[in-house]
Design an enzyme around this catalytic site. Structure first.
Site, PDB file in Angstrom:
ATOM      1  N   HIS A  98     -16.119  -3.803   5.189  1.00 17.68           N
ATOM      2  CA  HIS A  98     -15.455  -3.098   4.208  1.00 17.68           C
ATOM      3  C   HIS A  98     -16.254  -2.245   3.191  1.00 17.68           C
ATOM      4  O   HIS A  98     -15.645  -1.623   1.924  1.00 17.68           O
ATOM      5  CB  HIS A  98     -14.399  -4.105   3.793  1.00 17.68           C
ATOM      6  CG  HIS A  98     -12.841  -4.825   4.474  1.00 17.68           C
ATOM      7  ND1 HIS A  98     -12.340  -4.525   4.893  1.00 17.68           N
ATOM      8  CD2 HIS A  98     -13.772  -6.266   5.478  1.00 17.68           C
ATOM      9  CE1 HIS A  98     -11.209  -4.673   5.632  1.00 17.68           C
ATOM     10  NE2 HIS A  98     -12.086  -5.913   6.115  1.00 17.68           N
TER      11      HIS A  98
ATOM     12  N   LYS B  76      -6.947  -0.260 -10.034  1.00 20.34           N
ATOM     13  CA  LYS B  76      -7.862  -1.041  -9.064  1.00 20.34           C
ATOM     14  C   LYS B  76      -8.629  -1.652  -9.875  1.00 20.34           C
ATOM     15  O   LYS B  76      -8.924  -1.614 -10.719  1.00 20.34           O
ATOM     16  CB  LYS B  76      -8.315   0.237  -8.183  1.00 20.34           C
ATOM     17  CG  LYS B  76      -9.018   1.129  -8.989  1.00 20.34           C
ATOM     18  CD  LYS B  76      -9.340   2.649  -8.114  1.00 20.34           C
ATOM     19  CE  LYS B  76      -8.504   3.960  -8.129  1.00 20.34           C
ATOM     20  NZ  LYS B  76      -8.372   3.374  -5.876  1.00 20.34           N
ATOM     21  N   ARG B  77      -9.071  -2.542  -8.650  1.00 22.46           N
ATOM     22  CA  ARG B  77     -10.508  -2.699  -9.794  1.00 22.46           C
ATOM     23  C   ARG B  77     -11.261  -2.211 -10.352  1.00 22.46           C
ATOM     24  O   ARG B  77     -11.675  -1.147  -9.856  1.00 22.46           O
ATOM     25  CB  ARG B  77     -11.441  -4.134  -8.490  1.00 22.46           C
ATOM     26  CG  ARG B  77     -11.177  -5.391  -8.327  1.00 22.46           C
ATOM     27  CD  ARG B  77     -10.456  -6.433  -8.826  1.00 22.46           C
ATOM     28  NE  ARG B  77     -12.079  -6.666  -9.132  1.00 22.46           N
ATOM     29  CZ  ARG B  77     -12.199  -7.994  -8.989  1.00 22.46           C
ATOM     30  NH1 ARG B  77     -11.513  -8.435  -8.488  1.00 22.46           N
ATOM     31  NH2 ARG B  77     -13.300  -8.732  -9.588  1.00 22.46           N
TER      32      ARG B  77
ATOM     33  N   LYS C 147     -15.956   3.737  -8.391  1.00 24.18           N
ATOM     34  CA  LYS C 147     -14.223   3.815  -8.378  1.00 24.18           C
ATOM     35  C   LYS C 147     -14.023   4.841  -9.342  1.00 24.18           C
ATOM     36  O   LYS C 147     -12.597   5.754  -9.891  1.00 24.18           O
ATOM     37  CB  LYS C 147     -13.215   3.122  -8.978  1.00 24.18           C
ATOM     38  CG  LYS C 147     -13.506   2.001  -7.036  1.00 24.18           C
ATOM     39  CD  LYS C 147     -12.430   1.220  -7.693  1.00 24.18           C
ATOM     40  CE  LYS C 147     -12.894   0.099  -6.466  1.00 24.18           C
ATOM     41  NZ  LYS C 147     -11.479   0.006  -4.646  1.00 24.18           N
TER      42      LYS C 147
ATOM     43  N   THR D 156      -6.083   1.337  -0.281  1.00 25.50           N
ATOM     44  CA  THR D 156      -4.993   1.481   0.304  1.00 25.50           C
ATOM     45  C   THR D 156      -4.158   1.444  -1.291  1.00 25.50           C
ATOM     46  O   THR D 156      -2.797   1.817  -0.249  1.00 25.50           O
ATOM     47  CB  THR D 156      -5.011  -0.498   0.711  1.00 25.50           C
ATOM     48  OG1 THR D 156      -5.273  -1.108  -0.222  1.00 25.50           O
ATOM     49  CG2 THR D 156      -5.756  -0.871   2.289  1.00 25.50           C
TER      50      THR D 156
ATOM     51  N   LYS E  51       0.229   3.526  -1.060  1.00 22.00           N
ATOM     52  CA  LYS E  51       1.214   2.947  -1.496  1.00 22.00           C
ATOM     53  C   LYS E  51       1.663   3.696  -2.292  1.00 22.00           C
ATOM     54  O   LYS E  51       2.662   4.333  -2.388  1.00 22.00           O
ATOM     55  CB  LYS E  51       0.650   1.809  -2.218  1.00 22.00           C
ATOM     56  CG  LYS E  51       0.752   0.626  -1.142  1.00 22.00           C
ATOM     57  CD  LYS E  51      -0.450  -0.580  -2.157  1.00 22.00           C
ATOM     58  CE  LYS E  51      -1.531  -1.989  -1.421  1.00 22.00           C
ATOM     59  NZ  LYS E  51      -1.900  -2.309  -2.165  1.00 22.00           N
TER      60      LYS E  51
HETATM   61  C1  26V Z   1     -17.601  -8.725  -1.164  1.00 23.28           C
HETATM   62  C2  26V Z   1     -18.278  -9.438  -1.246  1.00 23.28           C
HETATM   63  C3  26V Z   1     -19.620  -9.602  -1.908  1.00 23.28           C
HETATM   64  C4  26V Z   1     -20.564 -10.659  -2.984  1.00 23.28           C
HETATM   65  C5  26V Z   1     -19.097 -12.050  -3.634  1.00 23.28           C
HETATM   66  C6  26V Z   1     -17.797 -11.724  -3.209  1.00 23.28           C
HETATM   67  C7  26V Z   1     -17.668 -10.755  -2.273  1.00 23.28           C
HETATM   68  C8  26V Z   1     -16.169 -11.033  -2.226  1.00 23.28           C
HETATM   69  C9  26V Z   1     -15.403  -9.640  -1.474  1.00 23.28           C
HETATM   70  C10 26V Z   1     -16.161  -8.674  -1.377  1.00 23.28           C
HETATM   71  C11 26V Z   1     -15.550  -7.706  -0.804  1.00 23.28           C
HETATM   72  C12 26V Z   1     -16.019  -5.795  -0.944  1.00 23.28           C
HETATM   73  C13 26V Z   1     -15.113  -5.459  -0.117  1.00 23.28           C
HETATM   74  C14 26V Z   1     -14.405  -4.480  -0.120  1.00 23.28           C
HETATM   75  O1  26V Z   1     -13.432  -5.087  -0.390  1.00 23.28           O
HETATM   76  N1  26V Z   1     -13.647  -3.335   0.299  1.00 23.28           N
HETATM   77  C15 26V Z   1     -12.714  -2.758   0.338  1.00 23.28           C
HETATM   78  O2  26V Z   1     -11.866  -3.348   1.195  1.00 23.28           O
HETATM   79  C16 26V Z   1     -10.924  -2.808   1.436  1.00 23.28           C
HETATM   80  C17 26V Z   1      -9.627  -2.719   2.636  1.00 23.28           C
HETATM   81  O3  26V Z   1     -10.522  -2.206   3.935  1.00 23.28           O
HETATM   82  C18 26V Z   1     -10.766  -0.876   1.577  1.00 23.28           C
HETATM   83  O4  26V Z   1      -9.691   0.012   1.310  1.00 23.28           O
HETATM   84  C19 26V Z   1     -11.365  -0.591  -0.501  1.00 23.28           C
HETATM   85  O5  26V Z   1     -12.073   0.119   0.201  1.00 23.28           O
HETATM   86  C20 26V Z   1     -12.714  -1.286  -0.400  1.00 23.28           C
HETATM   87  O6  26V Z   1     -14.103  -1.399  -1.399  1.00 23.28           O
END
Ligand code: 26V
Length: 810
Positions: A358, A546-547, A552, A654, A658
């Protein structure tokens, strides 16, 4: 239940109020009503839940387990009512009884067990799997604290704990009889058996009970109810010797007992920065080990055949690398418990696990210190070490051309364990989440792995459930759509394309306009209630939710606001269409610059909103505590959807889908799924601007971008940056030096200045287009019409046929 009359439902509600809550209508609170309605829903879905599980057992069909550290579920009452066909009737019954249905539904605390896109995607996928009758199970963690609650105080983000379980959560069922044991730490002893095989025994481990809580996932009017299983860490029953024998392990054991509660204590709130914290590794292993033990147990119950055939019956899809310990854990169970040799265990494991990537942000890539892994998970580490040995040997002998790249490919390198490498090597499928993202994985980020395993790589463009994100959140638009194209779009979202025939139909367009206006009025009064800000519901609602992350580029958006403000200060009579800029964003608590940007947005908001000289032409609203429920309020009212990440950085997005589905027009870069939106709607129905991914990657590689040159040559940019540096927004006195320094001294790592001019120009085009009502509404309808592709039903069907080889159980 669907034939229920209003009177009958009112009766059931009043009866349940009495028997379950000890209340009558006069004394009942909104919360009483909430629990009573939830109980009615459970009466309907529980038998279907049982029936669905029995059906899966009987059919002995293949199952998918979706392992994820995050499920951003939001609220369930309204969507469960909708999916079991009771929403309209219940809304009427509550009104009849003198209650405000909105208030009753909003008694439910959001289940905020996710950070953002990745967690919400998991929740949408569960909805689609159930609605399409696929045997799909979610496995996650029942965090006692979800993502923090955000308060804005004097413009600053403050984090409060999100104790979402304060009131009983009606959707979960604790299943203590299905608890499993998880082992951490200790020593591994190796014995050679008579037949020459090795046996591994674990000694002095710290044990934790994983207790499952099941949540029903209700399919859309198909009587299918799947499960989301969330694991909670609990203390195992104490061994008698623990109580009597105060040996030297006594204090160690006591310590361990006290630390157990932390494992499912809270969700890590940072989604962009990997911070090798031991507790997070514990959480990951806890999820993986509990889920895999449960998967194996269920396989043995339903299948008489050897575990050799596990890949025919089970796929484990891992949501990013967070559950990638599934690879060594499945190996461990197969070898140490089920007595398979390495090769057979490896064959099984590699054909069961599939991995979704992701992000390509290097800061987010997970690696764990080898020593930490060795101490916490000694047997797991041994297995990873062996996987690594074999993998590296394979490269050395079979791919001599890649020998010098072994340090960049090895799973264990420079004392770090690289989880993405483990996930790729240990799985049969690696997918990205939008076309561009997958191409970047194949050609750049994971190029050498792609050379080694080309057939593993594939794309699955994300989607969202149109039932929640259109049908539920925007009932007026939904019934208008149904009026012209019929109701089939709810089950077959591609049918939305039928709207194209009406995209120039004047009476229809007027109705579309009216619905949007009504939704904007609702949001405007919500904003007023929450913030005290009066916004003009005739203004353009320009939304970025968004975050908060530098990539972003909320900063680019607020620069546009400042630019408009400066223009209006220079020329108060400037003829612009009034705009309301709406922001919602949480910053990771430790992300300093992100928090500075929140502060800046709030500072600009208070400046702009109070300045009489600009005659209410601009309003800036920062809505605190952005979460699923807030998104549901904002999205139906959006005119503009801001999707302005630095090209190449947003894997998919996403929110873009929406908002498109609700008739907003995207202003965006050629990044993530924006590209696929453009491909469908065409350049005339989207506003694309800025650097391409290729240009961005080129600058990163070869240099050639100097932010200061833009500062020196563009008066508008210089003025804005100086305002940040000196706090010189008229009479205000807050400075944003760190943002200023980041841009000028760290050379604007996300190309905000580089894209500034194109962004401003694009917004001028937006305004022109908005002035021409017919054209705008035509664009809006075109976007809704093409949004069917971005239903998660389509995404899930692709996963099912191209990765999982999974059949519907009808
Ligand atoms: C990463 C990490 C890194 C270490 C600590 C905890 C933690 C928790 C979550 C994440 C996830 C990061 C990746 C993420 O959220 N990607 C997003 O995924 C969406 C669904 O596929 C996508 O639409 C977004 O563009 C993407 O940034």
């Amino acid at each position: 239940m669907s034939q229920l009359s209003l009177e009958e439902l009112v009766d059931i509600i009043t009866n349940k109020l009495e028997t379950e809550r000890g209340k009558d209508i006069k004394s009942a609170s909104d919360q009483d009503l909430y629990y009573v309605i939830a109980s009615i829903v459970k009466d309907v879905i529980n038998p279907q839940w049982l029936q669905t599980q029995n059906k899966y057992k009987e059919a002995n069909s293949k199952r998918v387990y979706y392992l994820s550290m995050e499920f951003l579920v939001g609220r369930l009452l309204e969507s469960n009512l909708l999916n079991c066909g009771l929403l309209d009737l219940t809304t009427d019954a509550l009104t009849e009884l003198g209650f405000d249905p909105e208030k009753v539904y909003s008694q439910e605390h959001d289940a905020g067990l996710g950070n953002g896109g990745l967690g919400r995607l998991a929740a949408c996928f569960l909805d689609s799997m159930a609605s399409l009758s696929y045997p799909g199970f979610g496995c996650g963690i029942r965090y006692r604290y979800g993502l923090f609650e955000q308060r804005i105080i004097h413009g600053n983000q403050i984090e409060l704990p999100d104790y979402w379980l304060k009131d009983p959560y009606p959707w979960e069922t604790r299943k203590v009889e299905e608890a499993v044991k998880i082992c951490f730490g200790g020593k591994v002893n190796m014995f050679k058996k008579n037949d020459g095989s090795l046996e591994f025994k674990y000694e002095d481990t710290d044990q934790v009970m994983a207790v499952p809580y099941d949540i029903p996932i209700v399919g859309y009017q198909n009587e299918v109810v799947n499960s989301l299983r969330l694991w909670s860490a609990e203390r195992p029953d104490m061994e008698p010797e623990f109580l009597t024998n105060r040996s030297k392990r006594y204090y160690h054991d006591l310590d361990h007992q006290h630390s157990i509660d932390q494992i499912s204590g809270f969700l890590y709130p940072d989604d962009s920065n990997h911070e090798g914290k031991e507790l997070r590794l514990k959480q990951q292993y806890f999820l993986v080990s509990a889920s895999i033990q449960c998967i194996i147990r269920s396989y043995k119950k339903t299948s008489l055949r050897s575990l050799k055939h596990l890949p025919d019956k089970v796929t484990i899809q891992i949501n990013d690398t967070h559950p990638s310990l599934a690879v060594p854990e499945l190996m461990r169970v197969l070898m140490d418990h089920e007595r398979f040799g390495w090769d057979e265990a490896w064959e099984i494991t590699r054909n069961v696990i599939a991995y979704t990537n992701h992000t390509t942000l290097s800061e987010a890539l997970e690696t764990w210190p080898k020593e930490m892994m060795q101490n916490l998970l000694p047997r797991i580490y041994m297995i990873i070490d062996e996987i690594n040995e074999r993998f590296c040997k394979g490269i050395w002998f079979d791919h001599p051309e890649l020998r010098e790249k072994i340090p960049q490919l090895a799973i264990i390198a420079y004392d770090q364990v690289h989880m993405a490498r483990l996930a790729i090597v240990g799985s049969f499928s690696v997918n990205g989440v939008a076309r561009l993202h997958t191409e970047i994985l194949k050609k750049k980020e994971m190029k050498d792995f792609y050379t080694l395993f080309p057939s593993r790589f594939n794309n699955k463009t994300n989607g969202i459930t149109h039932r929640r994100w259109l049908l539920q959140v925007n009932p007026k638009l939904s019934s208008l759509i149904t009026d012209v194209i019929g109701p089939q779009w709810v089950k077959s979202p591609n049918k939305l394309i039928g709207l194209l025939r009406y995209s120039k139909d004047q009476p229809f367009l007027e109705k579309i306009e009216q619905v949007k206006n009504e939704n904007k009025q609702v949001l405007a009064s919500f904003i007023h209630e929450r913030t005290g800000i009066l916004v003009d519901d005739q203004s353009i609602f320009d939304v970025q939710i968004k975050r908060l992350h530098e990539y972003k580029r909320q900063l680019l958006n607020i620069f546009h606001v400042i630019q408009l403000y400066n223009d209006l200060k220079d020329n108060p009579n400037l003829d612009i269409i009034p705009r309301t800029f709406i922001f919602g964003a949480k910053a990771a608590p430790s992300y300093y610059l992100a928090k500075e940007i929140i502060k800046l947005i709030n500072k600009v908001a208070s400046l702009v909103n109070h300045d009489k000289t600009i005659q209410d032409k601009l309003k800036v609203v920062f809505l605190e505590n952005y979460n699923v429920s807030l998104a549901e309020k904002i999205i139906p009212a959006a005119d503009i959807s801001e999707q302005i990440s630095t090209a190449s950085k947003e894997a998919s997005g996403t929110g873009n889908m929406k908002m498109m589905m609700n008739g907003a027009i995207t202003v965006g870069t050629l990044d993530g799924a924006n590209i696929e939106i453009r491909d469908l709607v065409g350049d005339r129905n989207i506003f694309i601007f800025g650097l391409t991914a290729e240009e961005v990657l080129n600058y990163y590689h070869n240099g050639g971008y100097v932010a200061r040159d833009i500062y020196n040559t563009d008066d508008r940019v210089r003025r804005i940056l100086n305002q940040l540096n000196y706090g010189d927004f008229g009479s205000q006195d807050i400075e944003f030096k760190d943002i200023y320094y980041n841009i000028l001294y760290h050379n604007d790592p996300y190309f905000v200045l580089k894209d500034f001019d194109a962004y401003i120009e694009t917004h001028e085009l937006v305004e022109q287009a908005y002035r021409d009502k017919a054209t705008w509404l035509n664009m809006s309808v075109t976007n809704i019409a093409y949004s069917g592709k971005f239903s998660s039903d389509r995404t899930i069907q692709e996963y099912a046929s191209e990765i999982w080889n999974l059949n519907q159980v009808l």
